[in-house]
Design a protein around this motif. Structure first.
Motif, PDB file in Angstrom:
ATOM      1  N   LEU A 164       0.760  -1.027  -0.115  1.00 49.32           N
ATOM      2  CA  LEU A 164       0.027   0.031  -0.013  1.00 49.32           C
ATOM      3  C   LEU A 164       0.813   1.176  -0.135  1.00 49.32           C
ATOM      4  CD1 LEU A 164      -2.637  -1.071   2.642  1.00 49.32           C
ATOM      5  CD2 LEU A 164      -2.887  -0.775   0.156  1.00 49.32           C
ATOM      6  N   ALA A 165       1.862   1.256   0.883  1.00 50.96           N
ATOM      7  CA  ALA A 165       2.941   2.256   0.934  1.00 50.96           C
ATOM      8  C   ALA A 165       3.548   2.643  -0.386  1.00 50.96           C
ATOM      9  CB  ALA A 165       3.816   2.420   1.921  1.00 50.96           C
ATOM     10  N   SER A 166       3.859   1.675  -1.216  1.00 53.96           N
ATOM     11  CA  SER A 166       4.722   1.660  -2.444  1.00 53.96           C
ATOM     12  C   SER A 166       3.668   2.450  -3.607  1.00 53.96           C
ATOM     13  CB  SER A 166       5.175   0.315  -2.948  1.00 53.96           C
ATOM     14  OG  SER A 166       5.818  -0.510  -2.251  1.00 53.96           O
ATOM     15  N   LEU A 167       2.151   2.040  -3.354  1.00 59.07           N
ATOM     16  CA  LEU A 167       1.396   2.573  -4.043  1.00 59.07           C
ATOM     17  C   LEU A 167       1.105   3.986  -3.972  1.00 59.07           C
ATOM     18  CD1 LEU A 167      -0.616   1.711  -6.681  1.00 59.07           C
ATOM     19  CD2 LEU A 167      -2.325   1.380  -4.767  1.00 59.07           C
ATOM     20  N   ALA A 168       1.287   4.164  -2.629  1.00 60.44           N
ATOM     21  CA  ALA A 168       1.251   5.864  -2.205  1.00 60.44           C
ATOM     22  C   ALA A 168       2.505   6.518  -2.769  1.00 60.44           C
ATOM     23  CB  ALA A 168       1.098   5.763  -0.753  1.00 60.44           C
ATOM     24  N   CYS A 169       3.280   5.988  -2.690  1.00 62.99           N
ATOM     25  CA  CYS A 169       4.806   6.736  -3.149  1.00 62.99           C
ATOM     26  C   CYS A 169       4.841   6.928  -4.755  1.00 62.99           C
ATOM     27  CB  CYS A 169       5.873   5.678  -2.898  1.00 62.99           C
ATOM     28  SG  CYS A 169       6.677   5.447  -1.347  1.00 62.99           S
ATOM     29  N   ALA A 170       4.033   5.985  -5.315  1.00 63.10           N
ATOM     30  CA  ALA A 170       3.887   6.067  -7.047  1.00 63.10           C
ATOM     31  C   ALA A 170       2.881   7.544  -7.245  1.00 63.10           C
ATOM     32  CB  ALA A 170       3.450   5.050  -7.526  1.00 63.10           C
ATOM     33  N   PHE A 171       1.957   7.618  -6.458  1.00 62.14           N
ATOM     34  CA  PHE A 171       0.924   8.775  -6.645  1.00 62.14           C
ATOM     35  C   PHE A 171       1.055   9.949  -5.709  1.00 62.14           C
ATOM     36  CE2 PHE A 171      -0.955   4.850  -8.407  1.00 62.14           C
ATOM     37  CZ  PHE A 171      -1.004   5.440  -9.751  1.00 62.14           C
ATOM     38  N   ALA A 172       2.337   9.913  -5.166  1.00 66.47           N
ATOM     39  CA  ALA A 172       2.706  11.156  -4.150  1.00 66.47           C
ATOM     40  C   ALA A 172       2.554  12.304  -5.015  1.00 66.47           C
ATOM     41  CB  ALA A 172       4.044  11.054  -3.631  1.00 66.47           C
ATOM     42  N   PRO A 173       1.555  13.116  -4.363  1.00 66.67           N
ATOM     43  CA  PRO A 173       1.457  14.670  -5.205  1.00 66.67           C
ATOM     44  C   PRO A 173       2.437  15.724  -4.601  1.00 66.67           C
ATOM     45  CG  PRO A 173      -0.017  14.654  -3.163  1.00 66.67           C
ATOM     46  CD  PRO A 173       0.697  13.362  -3.388  1.00 66.67           C
ATOM     47  N   THR A 174       3.205  15.476  -3.456  1.00 63.32           N
ATOM     48  CA  THR A 174       3.923  16.481  -2.903  1.00 63.32           C
ATOM     49  C   THR A 174       5.304  15.794  -2.491  1.00 63.32           C
ATOM     50  OG1 THR A 174       3.103  16.323  -0.536  1.00 63.32           O
ATOM     51  CG2 THR A 174       2.340  18.045  -2.383  1.00 63.32           C
ATOM     52  N   LEU A 175       6.328  16.262  -2.228  1.00 61.22           N
ATOM     53  CA  LEU A 175       7.500  15.702  -1.620  1.00 61.22           C
ATOM     54  C   LEU A 175       7.155  15.355  -0.146  1.00 61.22           C
ATOM     55  CD1 LEU A 175      10.468  14.891  -1.779  1.00 61.22           C
ATOM     56  CD2 LEU A 175      11.216  17.334  -0.950  1.00 61.22           C
ATOM     57  N   GLU A 176       6.463  16.019   0.627  1.00 61.60           N
ATOM     58  CA  GLU A 176       6.261  15.649   1.905  1.00 61.60           C
ATOM     59  C   GLU A 176       5.547  14.282   1.982  1.00 61.60           C
ATOM     60  OE1 GLU A 176       7.313  19.891   1.642  1.00 61.60           O
ATOM     61  OE2 GLU A 176       5.749  18.733   0.679  1.00 61.60           O
ATOM     62  N   TRP A 177       4.388  14.180   1.108  1.00 61.44           N
ATOM     63  CA  TRP A 177       3.630  12.960   0.926  1.00 61.44           C
ATOM     64  C   TRP A 177       4.683  12.006   0.866  1.00 61.44           C
ATOM     65  CZ3 TRP A 177      -1.722  12.023   0.018  1.00 61.44           C
ATOM     66  CH2 TRP A 177      -2.144  10.769  -0.284  1.00 61.44           C
ATOM     67  N   LEU A 178       5.610  12.023  -0.183  1.00 63.90           N
ATOM     68  CA  LEU A 178       6.586  10.868  -0.597  1.00 63.90           C
ATOM     69  C   LEU A 178       7.457  10.716   0.609  1.00 63.90           C
ATOM     70  CD1 LEU A 178       7.870   9.282  -2.821  1.00 63.90           C
ATOM     71  CD2 LEU A 178       9.308  10.697  -3.193  1.00 63.90           C
ATOM     72  N   ILE A 179       7.753  11.482   1.452  1.00 67.41           N
ATOM     73  CA  ILE A 179       8.659  11.417   2.729  1.00 67.41           C
ATOM     74  C   ILE A 179       7.850  10.325   3.597  1.00 67.41           C
ATOM     75  CG2 ILE A 179       9.688  12.477   4.688  1.00 67.41           C
ATOM     76  CD1 ILE A 179      10.387  14.723   2.662  1.00 67.41           C
ATOM     77  N   VAL A 180       6.813  10.679   4.051  1.00 73.14           N
ATOM     78  CA  VAL A 180       5.897  10.002   4.921  1.00 73.14           C
ATOM     79  C   VAL A 180       5.577   8.482   4.248  1.00 73.14           C
ATOM     80  CG1 VAL A 180       3.512   9.838   5.937  1.00 73.14           C
ATOM     81  CG2 VAL A 180       4.576  12.117   5.911  1.00 73.14           C
ATOM     82  N   ALA A 181       5.156   8.514   3.070  1.00 70.83           N
ATOM     83  CA  ALA A 181       5.187   7.170   2.338  1.00 70.83           C
ATOM     84  C   ALA A 181       6.157   6.263   2.412  1.00 70.83           C
ATOM     85  CB  ALA A 181       4.550   7.348   0.958  1.00 70.83           C
ATOM     86  N   ARG A 182       7.589   7.114   2.099  1.00 70.62           N
ATOM     87  CA  ARG A 182       8.634   6.210   2.193  1.00 70.62           C
ATOM     88  C   ARG A 182       8.847   5.638   3.595  1.00 70.62           C
ATOM     89  NH1 ARG A 182      11.531   3.419  -1.160  1.00 70.62           N
ATOM     90  NH2 ARG A 182      13.622   4.329  -0.310  1.00 70.62           N
ATOM     91  N   PHE A 183       8.549   6.360   4.883  1.00 76.45           N
ATOM     92  CA  PHE A 183       8.725   6.002   6.061  1.00 76.45           C
ATOM     93  C   PHE A 183       7.693   4.726   6.420  1.00 76.45           C
ATOM     94  CE2 PHE A 183       7.374   6.011  10.585  1.00 76.45           C
ATOM     95  CZ  PHE A 183       8.596   5.981  11.179  1.00 76.45           C
ATOM     96  N   VAL A 184       6.478   4.871   5.920  1.00 79.48           N
ATOM     97  CA  VAL A 184       5.621   3.580   5.906  1.00 79.48           C
ATOM     98  C   VAL A 184       5.889   2.607   5.177  1.00 79.48           C
ATOM     99  CG1 VAL A 184       3.083   3.094   5.681  1.00 79.48           C
ATOM    100  CG2 VAL A 184       3.751   5.382   6.629  1.00 79.48           C
ATOM    101  N   GLN A 185       6.564   2.948   4.204  1.00 79.95           N
ATOM    102  CA  GLN A 185       6.989   1.706   3.360  1.00 79.95           C
ATOM    103  C   GLN A 185       8.120   0.872   3.926  1.00 79.95           C
ATOM    104  OE1 GLN A 185       9.188   2.862  -0.344  1.00 79.95           O
ATOM    105  NE2 GLN A 185       8.326   1.171  -1.563  1.00 79.95           N
ATOM    106  N   ALA A 186       8.946   1.703   4.532  1.00 79.40           N
ATOM    107  CA  ALA A 186      10.058   0.910   5.340  1.00 79.40           C
ATOM    108  C   ALA A 186       9.561   0.295   6.488  1.00 79.40           C
ATOM    109  CB  ALA A 186      11.313   1.883   5.821  1.00 79.40           C
ATOM    110  N   LEU A 187       8.643   0.708   7.242  1.00 77.79           N
ATOM    111  CA  LEU A 187       7.962  -0.128   8.206  1.00 77.79           C
ATOM    112  C   LEU A 187       7.407  -1.353   7.814  1.00 77.79           C
ATOM    113  CD1 LEU A 187       5.926   2.648  10.338  1.00 77.79           C
ATOM    114  CD2 LEU A 187       8.204   1.786  10.740  1.00 77.79           C
ATOM    115  N   GLY A 188       6.825  -1.585   6.704  1.00 73.55           N
ATOM    116  CA  GLY A 188       6.417  -2.725   6.172  1.00 73.55           C
ATOM    117  C   GLY A 188       7.555  -3.508   5.518  1.00 73.55           C
ATOM    118  N   GLY A 189       8.444  -3.129   4.850  1.00 72.78           N
ATOM    119  CA  GLY A 189       9.544  -3.574   4.298  1.00 72.78           C
ATOM    120  C   GLY A 189      10.266  -4.533   5.025  1.00 72.78           C
TER     121      GLY A 189
END
Length: 397
Positions: free
Chosen positions: A81-106
């Motif tokens: 889910l976080a990877s999908l959020a990264c792909a459609f991130a509208p802002t850099l701040e969104w991408l930063i948060v999504a990457r953090f969540v992606q790491a929590l899952g990975g």
């Protein structure tokens, strides 16, 4: 352990690291997309490393309480889910948060793959499986940047995260259909409230910590190489950027080859014996690299030989150190795996940062950190061996 299980564990172990190597070629395109510079894009990498460190410490006690399968499914689904959020991130701040969540899952796959191997295998068997998993871990840094570059140039940086979404969704399906619970039903389930005490006990266990630090410090040398090699190869010695991947890949190939040789040698020698020898090879090659770097040779090839030996030796050091650290952990295997991973990535991040701090326009910072890691790894291995010998004598007595 059968081939199907090893392949699933290999894919799960690759999720976390793959999300690092895969998206590095997308930095310039991402900076352009978000109207910023690459320095700000690098904050997404820092957020990812932070998530890896924190997440591993969470999954350990959870896995010891609820088993391996459910936390694994939750973690890999979160990564998807976080990877999908990264792909459609509208802002850099969104991408930063999504990457953090992606790491929590990975990091779930990284922690729980080690715990599952520990559930199913003894020390020698674990070292063999970890060596086989190194094949996947070694291939990731070779193939991921190349494929990532192709995706960025062809369809845009978003497709890096779309492919990660598809890959992790496949991993989720593989776990659901092909990976049963490995934690024995009669094993005591540790309460989550005991996590601080459990981690405290592991930190005070000299044998566990010794093996964890031996492998973690050695791995830190590899991250010093990853951080320093682009400058040394491309800027200092003029290697064309398109050829850098071939040099990087040849060193990764040495890592893979040693891991497979290590798996065969384990039939005759145990992981502790092999670990105690290969750390000396790593240290010797690191010192030679430092000495040659101090001479500032006009050509790169004198540095490539000891550097290759350093990185190849890690193919034996990392799986053997992991197997020795995880040996006999039993009901706290999940927490032990989590602390092991957290230590590895914390030390690795510190070594990579140190290369940047020491930067002086030569190869010395990279070589100094690698050589220092070799010396410290040998010291940790020697002290651990003595602690293990004392423990064995107490058991006999």
């Amino acid at each position: 352990m059968n081939v199907k299980t090893i392949l699933i564990l290999g894919a799960l172990s690759a999720c976390g690291p793959l999300a690092i190597d895969f998206y590095l070629p997308g930095f310039p395109a991402m900076a352009l997309s978000f109207a910023t510079d690459e320095k700000h894009i690098q904050t997404t990498l820092a957020a990812y490393f932070l998530g890896l460190s924190i997440g591993q410490l969470i999954y350990g006690p959870v896995a010891d309480r609820f088993g391996r399968r459910v936390p694994l499914l939750v973690g890999v689904s979160l990564f998807t889910l976080a990877s999908l959020a990264c792909a459609f991130a509208p802002t850099l701040e969104w991408l930063i948060v999504a990457r953090f969540v992606q790491a929590l899952g990975g990091c779930a796959g990284m922690v729980l793959a080690r715990a599952i191997v520990s559930d199913k295998c003894d020390a020698v068997g674990s070292a063999k499986v970890f060596s086989q998993l190194m094949l996947v871990m070694g291939l990731a840094p070779i193939l991921a940047p190349m494929l990532g570059g192709v995706l960025v140039n062809s369809w845009g940086w978003q497709w890096i995260f779309i492919l990660l979404t598809l890959f992790s969704a496949g991993c989720t399906l593989a776990v659901a259909l092909g990976l049963p619970e490995s934690m024995p039903a009669d094993r005591p389930r540790r309460p989550l409230s005991g996590a601080p005490k459990l981690y405290g006990g592991l930190l005070l266990d000299p044998v566990f910590m010794g093996h964890a630090l031996t492998g973690g410090i050695a791995m830190a040398g590899m991250f010093a190489y990853i951080a320093g090699s682009p400058f040394v190869f491309i800027k200092l010695y003029g290697v064309p950027a398109e050829h850098y991947g071939w040099l990087f890949g040849s060193n990764a190939a040495g890592f893979i080859l040693t891991a497979q040789v290590n798996a065969r040698l384990l039939s005759r020698r145990g992981p502790a014996w092999l670990l105690s020898r290969t750390v000396w090879v790593y240290m010797a090659a690191g010192i030679v690299l430092l000495a040659l770097s101090a001479m500032q040779p006009a050509q790169l090839w004198p540095l490539l030989v000891p550097l290759f030996v350093c990185l190849a030796s890690l193919g034996a050091i990392i799986p053997n150190a992991s197997a020795c650290a995880m040996n006999g952990q039993g009901s706290r295997a999940g927490s032990a795996s989590a602390l092991l991973g957290c230590l590895q990535f914390s030390l690795a991040a510190g070594a990579a940062s140190l290369v940047g701090v020491l930067h002086d326009g030569t190869a010395m910072p990279m070589a100094s950190v690698i050589a220092g890691c070799g010396i410290l790894a040998v010291c940790a291995a020697v002290l651990t061996r003595r602690c293990q010998q004392r423990r064995d004598l107490q058991v006999v007595a």
